[in-house]
Design an enzyme around this catalytic site. Structure first.
Site, short mmCIF file in Angstrom:
data_model
loop_
_atom_site.label_atom_id
_atom_site.label_comp_id
_atom_site.label_asym_id
_atom_site.label_seq_id
_atom_site.Cartn_x
_atom_site.Cartn_y
_atom_site.Cartn_z
N ASN A 6 83.15 15.10 -4.37
CA ASN A 6 84.19 14.28 -3.92
C ASN A 6 83.91 12.97 -3.50
O ASN A 6 82.24 12.54 -2.72
CB ASN A 6 84.41 15.11 -2.42
CG ASN A 6 85.21 14.01 -1.16
OD1 ASN A 6 85.23 13.52 -0.86
ND2 ASN A 6 86.07 15.22 -0.43
N HIS A 9 83.73 9.25 0.49
CA HIS A 9 82.44 8.03 0.87
C HIS A 9 81.82 7.18 0.28
O HIS A 9 81.39 6.52 1.10
CB HIS A 9 81.40 9.22 2.09
CG HIS A 9 82.28 10.01 2.81
ND1 HIS A 9 82.75 9.92 3.80
CD2 HIS A 9 82.33 11.07 2.36
CE1 HIS A 9 83.09 10.96 4.56
NE2 HIS A 9 82.47 12.28 3.99
N HIS A 42 90.36 12.49 -0.40
CA HIS A 42 91.55 13.46 0.70
C HIS A 42 92.44 12.42 0.82
O HIS A 42 91.52 11.03 0.67
CB HIS A 42 90.02 13.14 1.12
CG HIS A 42 90.91 13.98 2.68
ND1 HIS A 42 90.44 15.24 3.29
CD2 HIS A 42 92.68 14.06 2.33
CE1 HIS A 42 91.65 15.16 4.14
NE2 HIS A 42 92.86 14.98 4.23
N ARG A 44 93.70 10.70 3.47
CA ARG A 44 93.78 11.03 4.84
C ARG A 44 95.44 9.95 5.45
O ARG A 44 95.63 9.00 4.85
CB ARG A 44 93.31 10.82 5.25
CG ARG A 44 91.70 11.49 5.78
CD ARG A 44 91.01 11.38 6.46
NE ARG A 44 91.17 11.89 7.36
CZ ARG A 44 90.61 12.99 8.35
NH1 ARG A 44 90.16 13.67 7.49
NH2 ARG A 44 91.73 13.42 9.32
N ARG A 48 91.53 6.18 6.32
CA ARG A 48 90.34 5.57 6.61
C ARG A 48 89.35 5.44 5.58
O ARG A 48 88.54 4.71 5.75
CB ARG A 48 89.42 6.35 7.66
CG ARG A 48 88.98 7.79 7.39
CD ARG A 48 88.47 8.83 8.40
NE ARG A 48 89.48 9.17 9.34
CZ ARG A 48 89.19 10.47 9.66
NH1 ARG A 48 87.84 11.12 9.88
NH2 ARG A 48 89.93 10.69 10.97
N GLU A 69 93.17 15.99 -1.93
CA GLU A 69 93.26 17.00 -1.02
C GLU A 69 94.21 16.19 -0.20
O GLU A 69 94.18 14.62 0.46
CB GLU A 69 92.03 17.03 -0.26
CG GLU A 69 90.34 17.86 -0.31
CD GLU A 69 89.44 17.28 -0.03
OE1 GLU A 69 89.04 16.70 0.85
OE2 GLU A 69 88.22 18.12 -0.55
N THR A 100 87.26 17.71 7.69
CA THR A 100 88.58 18.57 7.60
C THR A 100 87.53 19.23 8.83
O THR A 100 86.06 20.13 8.20
CB THR A 100 88.54 18.78 6.64
OG1 THR A 100 89.46 17.50 5.33
CG2 THR A 100 89.97 19.75 6.67
N GLU A 150 90.15 27.48 -0.97
CA GLU A 150 88.56 26.81 -0.87
C GLU A 150 88.08 27.45 -0.04
O GLU A 150 88.72 27.26 1.07
CB GLU A 150 88.43 25.56 -1.35
CG GLU A 150 87.47 24.93 -1.04
CD GLU A 150 87.53 23.99 -1.19
OE1 GLU A 150 88.40 22.90 -1.64
OE2 GLU A 150 86.34 22.79 -0.24
N HIS A 188 82.45 22.24 1.68
CA HIS A 188 82.38 21.46 2.66
C HIS A 188 80.60 21.85 3.64
O HIS A 188 80.74 23.03 3.90
CB HIS A 188 82.77 22.38 3.69
CG HIS A 188 83.33 21.39 4.93
ND1 HIS A 188 82.95 21.00 6.01
CD2 HIS A 188 84.11 20.15 5.66
CE1 HIS A 188 83.08 19.40 7.28
NE2 HIS A 188 84.25 19.49 6.46
#
Ligand code: PXP
Length: 239
Positions: A6, A9, A42, A44, A48, A69, A100, A150, A188
């Site tokens: 992922n 970031h 993801h 969102r 963000r 996601e 999340t 998941e 996660h």
């Protein structure tokens, strides 16, 4: 065991200055060179970190597969249906959360999830539901007819130093989901320190890991950070 990286970031750092670096597409390519089997982002509602243009660029550039996601908001589901990533993982999304926080409840109010899942499936996208490792929730996911879930590893990630109750719950949930015919993914809060016991659960076939890999990438570079996580996952899987 598939390792999906992922890279949200990477975009978080870019958005801190609203500039054009670091580039998530470059990060994805480096992650693939390091052994990632897929790239996860993801999109969102508050945008963000990952932006619509990132998803479009990644859709074209990723050589492995793209796992998008998303929450069940119709606007985002429409974008996903148009871009057709290989996989869409539906997650609960609250604007104020840092990340999340829990899995989808899939209780009475899951009409939105069902609608989103059906729309994505019709678009030819493999759908996975991000849920807590709870037998009732797994049964409700299976009843929705999705191919995969998941399992949220957040509780395990918070408590693994203090005992193995969360790990045992995760292993039971993975076996339960598999017995219901679901492909089992997990993610996660997984890190270089806590990933092994989860990677060793035989029913789990895919891990989604972001924050810890991007954190290590600051010091090692993305390719090497992924290579080291890949090695841990592969070792855990070797009998
Ligand atoms: N899986 C899902 C469904 C997520 O929402 C996230 C966080 O975006 C992750 C995995 C990755 O979590 P982490 O960044 O803690 O590795």
């Amino acid at each position: 065991m598939r390792l999906y990286v992922n890279i949200d970031h990477v975009a978080t750092v870019r958005e801190a200055r609203r500039t054009d670096e670091p580039d998530p597409v470059r990060a994805a390519a480096a992650a693939e060179r390091g052994g990632a089997d897929g790239i996860t982002v993801h999109l969102r509602e508050d945008r963000r970190h990952i932006q619509d243009a990132d998803v479009r660029a990644l859709r074209a550039a990723v050589r492995t597969v793209l796992n998008l996601e998303l929450g069940a908001a119709p606007e985002i589901v429409r974008i996903a249906s148009r871009l057709k990533p290989f996989q869409a993982t539906l997650v609960p999304e609250r604007r104020q959360e840092i990340t999340t926080e829990g899995g989808l409840a899939l209780s009475g109010a899951s009409r939105k999830i069902r609608a989103a899942s059906e729309r994505l499936t019709t678009a030819g996208i493999r759908v996975s539901l991000f849920i807590d490792p709870d037998p009732g929730t797994i049964d409700r996911a299976a009843a929705l007819g999705v191919p995969a879930v998941e399992l949220h590893t957040g509780r395990y990630a918070r408590s693994w130093r203090r005992g193995d109750a969360a790990l045992r719950a995760l292993a039971r949930a993975a076996a339960h989901a598999r017995a219901r015919g679901l492909a089992v993914h997990a993610g996660h809060g997984l890190t270089y320190d806590n990933v092994r016991p989860v990677a060793a659960i035989p029913e789990i076939e895919e891990l989604n890991i972001g924050h810890s890999i991007v954190s290590h990438a600051i010091f090692l570079g993305m390719e090497e950070a992924v290579r080291r996580m890949r090695q841990l996952v592969d070792e855990a899987r070797t009998p």
